[in-house]
Design a protein around this motif. Structure first.
Motif, PDB file in Angstrom:
ATOM      1  N   ILE A 218      -3.928   3.145   7.002  1.00 46.14           N
ATOM      2  CA  ILE A 218      -3.108   4.255   6.521  1.00 46.14           C
ATOM      3  C   ILE A 218      -3.859   5.563   6.770  1.00 46.14           C
ATOM      4  O   ILE A 218      -5.087   5.620   6.689  1.00 46.14           O
ATOM      5  CB  ILE A 218      -2.761   4.087   5.019  1.00 46.14           C
ATOM      6  CG1 ILE A 218      -1.767   5.140   4.575  1.00 46.14           C
ATOM      7  CG2 ILE A 218      -3.995   4.088   4.162  1.00 46.14           C
ATOM      8  CD1 ILE A 218      -1.157   4.880   3.215  1.00 46.14           C
TER       9      ILE A 218
ATOM     10  N   ASP B 160      -5.897  13.061  -1.513  1.00 40.77           N
ATOM     11  CA  ASP B 160      -4.791  12.108  -1.627  1.00 40.77           C
ATOM     12  C   ASP B 160      -5.017  11.141  -2.782  1.00 40.77           C
ATOM     13  O   ASP B 160      -6.148  10.893  -3.195  1.00 40.77           O
ATOM     14  CB  ASP B 160      -4.633  11.291  -0.343  1.00 40.77           C
ATOM     15  CG  ASP B 160      -3.912  12.052   0.757  1.00 40.77           C
ATOM     16  OD1 ASP B 160      -3.433  13.172   0.504  1.00 40.77           O
ATOM     17  OD2 ASP B 160      -3.850  11.519   1.874  1.00 40.77           O
TER      18      ASP B 160
ATOM     19  N   CYS C  45       1.054   5.724  -0.729  1.00 42.68           N
ATOM     20  CA  CYS C  45       0.243   6.936  -0.673  1.00 42.68           C
ATOM     21  C   CYS C  45       1.064   8.100  -1.190  1.00 42.68           C
ATOM     22  O   CYS C  45       2.235   8.221  -0.857  1.00 42.68           O
ATOM     23  CB  CYS C  45      -0.196   7.195   0.766  1.00 42.68           C
ATOM     24  SG  CYS C  45      -1.118   8.715   0.979  1.00 42.68           S
TER      25      CYS C  45
ATOM     26  N   VAL D 200      -7.868   6.117  -5.673  1.00 41.81           N
ATOM     27  CA  VAL D 200      -7.175   4.876  -5.334  1.00 41.81           C
ATOM     28  C   VAL D 200      -6.836   4.166  -6.635  1.00 41.81           C
ATOM     29  O   VAL D 200      -7.727   3.819  -7.411  1.00 41.81           O
ATOM     30  CB  VAL D 200      -8.035   3.946  -4.455  1.00 41.81           C
ATOM     31  CG1 VAL D 200      -7.282   2.681  -4.116  1.00 41.81           C
ATOM     32  CG2 VAL D 200      -8.480   4.654  -3.193  1.00 41.81           C
TER      33      VAL D 200
ATOM     34  N   ARG E 217       0.762  12.356  -1.348  1.00 44.54           N
ATOM     35  CA  ARG E 217       0.002  13.472  -0.777  1.00 44.54           C
ATOM     36  C   ARG E 217      -0.193  14.575  -1.809  1.00 44.54           C
ATOM     37  O   ARG E 217       0.660  14.816  -2.640  1.00 44.54           O
ATOM     38  CB  ARG E 217       0.742  14.054   0.423  1.00 44.54           C
ATOM     39  CG  ARG E 217       0.913  13.073   1.538  1.00 44.54           C
ATOM     40  CD  ARG E 217      -0.272  13.130   2.431  1.00 44.54           C
ATOM     41  NE  ARG E 217      -0.062  12.197   3.540  1.00 44.54           N
ATOM     42  CZ  ARG E 217      -1.004  11.454   4.032  1.00 44.54           C
ATOM     43  NH1 ARG E 217      -2.211  11.514   3.544  1.00 44.54           N
ATOM     44  NH2 ARG E 217      -0.778  10.635   5.018  1.00 44.54           N
TER      45      ARG E 217
ATOM     46  N   VAL F 230      -5.106   9.168   5.700  1.00 38.42           N
ATOM     47  CA  VAL F 230      -5.510   9.689   4.396  1.00 38.42           C
ATOM     48  C   VAL F 230      -6.286  10.993   4.594  1.00 38.42           C
ATOM     49  O   VAL F 230      -7.018  11.149   5.558  1.00 38.42           O
ATOM     50  CB  VAL F 230      -6.352   8.643   3.613  1.00 38.42           C
ATOM     51  CG1 VAL F 230      -7.617   8.281   4.339  1.00 38.42           C
ATOM     52  CG2 VAL F 230      -6.656   9.111   2.219  1.00 38.42           C
TER      53      VAL F 230
ATOM     54  N   LEU G  87      -3.991   7.305  -3.379  1.00 39.64           N
ATOM     55  CA  LEU G  87      -3.436   6.089  -2.800  1.00 39.64           C
ATOM     56  C   LEU G  87      -3.139   5.086  -3.896  1.00 39.64           C
ATOM     57  O   LEU G  87      -3.844   5.042  -4.908  1.00 39.64           O
ATOM     58  CB  LEU G  87      -4.414   5.473  -1.799  1.00 39.64           C
ATOM     59  CG  LEU G  87      -4.920   6.397  -0.693  1.00 39.64           C
ATOM     60  CD1 LEU G  87      -5.942   5.672   0.158  1.00 39.64           C
ATOM     61  CD2 LEU G  87      -3.771   6.886   0.143  1.00 39.64           C
ATOM     62  N   GLN G  88      -2.107   4.278  -3.688  1.00 44.64           N
ATOM     63  CA  GLN G  88      -1.765   3.238  -4.649  1.00 44.64           C
ATOM     64  C   GLN G  88      -1.636   1.911  -3.914  1.00 44.64           C
ATOM     65  O   GLN G  88      -0.817   1.793  -3.015  1.00 44.64           O
ATOM     66  CB  GLN G  88      -0.477   3.588  -5.371  1.00 44.64           C
ATOM     67  CG  GLN G  88      -0.607   4.855  -6.192  1.00 44.64           C
ATOM     68  CD  GLN G  88       0.632   5.190  -6.971  1.00 44.64           C
ATOM     69  OE1 GLN G  88       1.664   4.573  -6.832  1.00 44.64           O
ATOM     70  NE2 GLN G  88       0.527   6.181  -7.822  1.00 44.64           N
TER      71      GLN G  88
ATOM     72  N   LEU H 121       0.856  -1.174   0.000  1.00 44.44           N
ATOM     73  CA  LEU H 121       0.000   0.000   0.000  1.00 44.44           C
ATOM     74  C   LEU H 121       0.888   1.218   0.000  1.00 44.44           C
ATOM     75  O   LEU H 121       1.802   1.327   0.813  1.00 44.44           O
ATOM     76  CB  LEU H 121      -0.899   0.005   1.251  1.00 44.44           C
ATOM     77  CG  LEU H 121      -1.766   1.225   1.476  1.00 44.44           C
ATOM     78  CD1 LEU H 121      -2.830   1.299   0.377  1.00 44.44           C
ATOM     79  CD2 LEU H 121      -2.436   1.143   2.826  1.00 44.44           C
TER      80      LEU H 121
END
Length: 103
Positions: free
Chosen positions: A87, A93, A5, A26, A7, A89, A95-96, A3
């Motif tokens: 996580i 954001d 992230c 995401v 910003r 968030v 997220l990956q 996971l």
């Protein structure tokens, strides 16, 4: 399973900020052959279906931002289930999530 992230340049929300007023992107990279339904569980217990992650592909989804902490779960069509770590968030954001090939 990983996971990540990234910003945005927006400042972190302050106390009193209305929750759910923004969105979060995401991107899910599924390196496994199996399809998986992805769920997001926000702090406070709000669970939401993100979408279907097709095996050997990458998809991007938009979610309404609900809280400062989220945890993702991959529910594989074959019946196996995996939960990612929580996580932090914030709205805006990106997220990956990377689902590694399980063989």
């Amino acid at each position: 399973l990983l996971l990540g992230c990234s910003r945005s340049s927006r400042p972190a929300p302050m106390f009193g900020t209305v929750r759910g007023s923004g969105s979060v992107m995401v991107t899910i990279q599924n390196n496994d052959f199996k399809d998986a339904t992805i769920y997001a569980t926000w702090s406070g217990g709000m669970r939401q279906r993100v979408g279907l992650s097709v095996g050997k592909s990458t998809q991007t989804f938009n979610l309404d931002w609900k809280s400062d902490i989220v945890q993702f779960e991959a529910d594989f069509i074959a019946g196996r289930r995996f939960t990612f770590g929580s996580i932090s968030v914030y709205e805006g954001d990106h997220l990956q999530l990377v689902i590694m090939n399980q063989g």
